[in-house]
Design a protein around this motif. Structure first.
Motif, PDB file in Angstrom:
ATOM      1  N   HIS A 128       0.639  -3.945   4.085  1.00 38.00           N
ATOM      2  CA  HIS A 128       1.769  -4.466   3.632  1.00 38.00           C
ATOM      3  C   HIS A 128       2.103  -3.872   2.087  1.00 38.00           C
ATOM      4  O   HIS A 128       4.416  -3.427   1.709  1.00 38.00           O
ATOM      5  N   CYS A 130       8.476  -9.564   3.227  1.00 42.20           N
ATOM      6  CA  CYS A 130       7.137  -8.809   3.261  1.00 42.20           C
ATOM      7  C   CYS A 130       6.654 -10.034   3.496  1.00 42.20           C
ATOM      8  O   CYS A 130       6.666 -11.197   3.339  1.00 42.20           O
ATOM      9  N   LYS A 186       3.262 -12.734   4.465  1.00 48.59           N
ATOM     10  CA  LYS A 186       1.968 -12.801   3.402  1.00 48.59           C
ATOM     11  C   LYS A 186       0.495 -13.028   4.792  1.00 48.59           C
ATOM     12  O   LYS A 186       0.462 -12.791   5.632  1.00 48.59           O
ATOM     13  N   MET A 192       0.934 -10.348   0.033  1.00 50.18           N
ATOM     14  CA  MET A 192       1.368 -10.458   0.264  1.00 50.18           C
ATOM     15  C   MET A 192       1.185  -8.508  -0.167  1.00 50.18           C
ATOM     16  O   MET A 192       1.404  -7.521   0.085  1.00 50.18           O
ATOM     17  N   THR A 218       9.074 -13.067  -0.337  1.00 48.66           N
ATOM     18  CA  THR A 218       6.956 -12.841   0.325  1.00 48.66           C
ATOM     19  C   THR A 218       7.425 -14.402   1.408  1.00 48.66           C
ATOM     20  O   THR A 218       8.159 -14.987   1.122  1.00 48.66           O
ATOM     21  N   VAL A 278       8.650 -11.734  -5.599  1.00 47.51           N
ATOM     22  CA  VAL A 278       7.546 -10.457  -5.381  1.00 47.51           C
ATOM     23  C   VAL A 278       6.915 -10.593  -6.388  1.00 47.51           C
ATOM     24  O   VAL A 278       5.371 -11.010  -5.977  1.00 47.51           O
ATOM     25  N   GLY A 309       4.583 -13.708  -5.011  1.00 46.59           N
ATOM     26  CA  GLY A 309       3.723 -13.602  -4.309  1.00 46.59           C
ATOM     27  C   GLY A 309       2.360 -13.124  -4.640  1.00 46.59           C
ATOM     28  O   GLY A 309       1.615 -12.807  -4.195  1.00 46.59           O
TER      29      GLY A 309
END
Length: 438
Positions: free
Chosen positions: A136, A152, A154, A156, A179, A385, A388
């Motif tokens: 990731h 992205c 999870k 993350m 996320t 972000v 996440g």
């Protein structure tokens, strides 16, 4: 400032505006540019957000199903270490677009064996990172550095340090990162968080959540021939090298690669990434986190436990209770789960009107739509972000406490384990050459 003729308001494209992030406009302190509605029209092929997908396994299939139904984006590139997986996904997508008259401009999909090739394409606007967890961070960072926005999956990250690095890159490049903790875009979870945040059940004393269990990772697996269409070394990426076995790389929500700590965080990353995230949201801890982590079994403690500085205790209780998360306060309780499960005591809290002066949480009813809206507006999404990273950190620290078999003290401001150098080394992991993070 008069823009060049090639970028005049009459021909300014949605992609140009996104890549600029409107920074040129704001830098000169002038009023925000009011763009005509046709500029971002979802039906205009030139204004569709172009999508590249890295990883074509189980979760990617779900995303593709939703993406094929959208008029505001178009999938143009796929990347996978397994050529057969990429080709199967390519066939599905091309057939899906062929069945839709509105995508007559679709010109096919390009396949890549490395994410570096995909993110280097200037015509890709966003990248969906749907790989196993250990890839990731590297893929997301490469995409953001190449000027792409990122969705992205999870959890993350695989480590705490990866998460802070991703936040730093996102802020430095100005990219949007969503996320894939989609429970934030579900009404029942938002309502539960709203009830807790506004104190309707009083002071929170205890939170219980169930994550389920994975089988133990196999101690040893017999070596098998590597499939001809699989780049196994790249599948392993930064993780330690092991002989190939099909179970090690198997995509399986009930096990497969998810049972190995080398590639994920087991249930703390699998379901913990979802439920710890909602708990963080409900407690107003999106930029912080707990201060203590206690593994199950320590001094007779039956539950994996973590605590916040205000004394709120979270227990992982893997029983048969109907609620995925249960908030217990001094004036009532709230139980919440998927499929709109919401049980409140007092019962009237479920429908109690929210006053203007009370806390109103970010509202999103579709996680993908929230992401694409933020790609256009350059606002931060509901599962930004930093969020996440903080939610994944809770799961990582629960796992570290279990590994060292003792409680951990955590400083959520400095993001440091206090007084335990052995445990502190587990905040990151060595990366196998040549798979550097940056």
């Amino acid at each position: 400032m008069t823009p060049p003729a090639s970028e005049s308001p009459s021909v300014l494209t949605r992609r140009t505006a996104i890549k600029r992030g409107l920074s040129g406009i704001l830098a000169f302190g002038v009023a925000p540019l009011v763009l005509p509605s046709r500029l971002f029209g979802a039906s205009a092929p030139s204004n569709r957000i172009t999508v590249g997908i890295v990883g074509n396994g189980l979760i990617a299939r779900s995303h593709v199903g939703a993406l094929l139904g959208r008029d505001d984006c178009q999938i143009v590139a796929l990347c996978d270490v397994s050529r057969s997986k990429a080709e199967a996904m390519q066939k599905r997508i091309e057939q899906g677009y062929a069945d839709r008259a509105s995508t007559a401009a679709f010109k096919g999909l390009d396949l890549y064996g490395t994410h570096e090739e995909l993110v280097a394409r200037p015509d890709v606007d966003v990248v969906f990172v749907t790989t196993p967890d250990h890839w990731h961070a590297a893929v997301s960072i490469a995409a953001m550095q190449a000027g792409k926005d990122v969705y992205c999956e999870k959890p993350m990250t695989l480590t705490v340090r990866e998460g802070r690095t991703m936040v730093d890159v996102a802020r430095r490049t100005g990219r949007v990162l969503q996320t894939g903790t989609q429970q934030r875009s579900e009404a029942a979870f938002r309502r539960a968080a709203t009830i807790v945040r506004n104190g309707w059940i009083g002071e929170i004393k205890l939170i219980r959540t169930r994550l389920g269990k994975f089988p133990a990772a196999p101690v040893s697996l017999p070596e098998e021939p590597i499939p001809a269409d699989l780049n196994y070394d790249r599948w392993l990426g930064p993780t330690p090298w092991y002989p190939y076995n099909s179970f090690r790389v198997k995509g399986d929500y009930g096990g497969g690669w998810r049972v190995f700590l080398e590639y994920g965080s087991r249930k703390n990353g699998d379901w913990g990434a979802h439920h710890f995230d909602i708990i963080q949201w409900a407690l107003g801890m999106d930029a912080s986190g707990p201060v203590e982590f206690i593994p199950a079994g320590f001094e007779g403690n039956p539950y994996q436990t973590h605590r916040y500085a205000n004394g709120v205790t979270v227990q992982r209780v893997d029983g048969n209770q109907p609620a995925m998360i249960e908030f217990i306060g001094t004036k009532g309780t709230v139980g919440v789960g998927r499929d709109d499960y919401l049980v409140c005591d007092p019962i009237g809290l479920a429908t109690r009107p929210l006053r203007a002066a009370e806390q109103h949480l970010y509202e999103s009813d579709d996680h993908q739509s929230d992401f694409f809206n933020c790609v256009r507006t350059r606002q931060r999404p509901i599962a930004d972000v930093e969020i996440g990273h903080r939610s994944a950190t809770v799961g990582h620290l629960c796992g570290i406490a279990r590994q060292v078999r003792r409680p951990l003290k955590w400083d959520p401001v400095k993001e440091e384990i206090i007084g335990d150098p052995v445990a502190s080394r587990l905040l990151d992991r060595p990366r196998r050459a040549p798979y550097a993070l940056l």
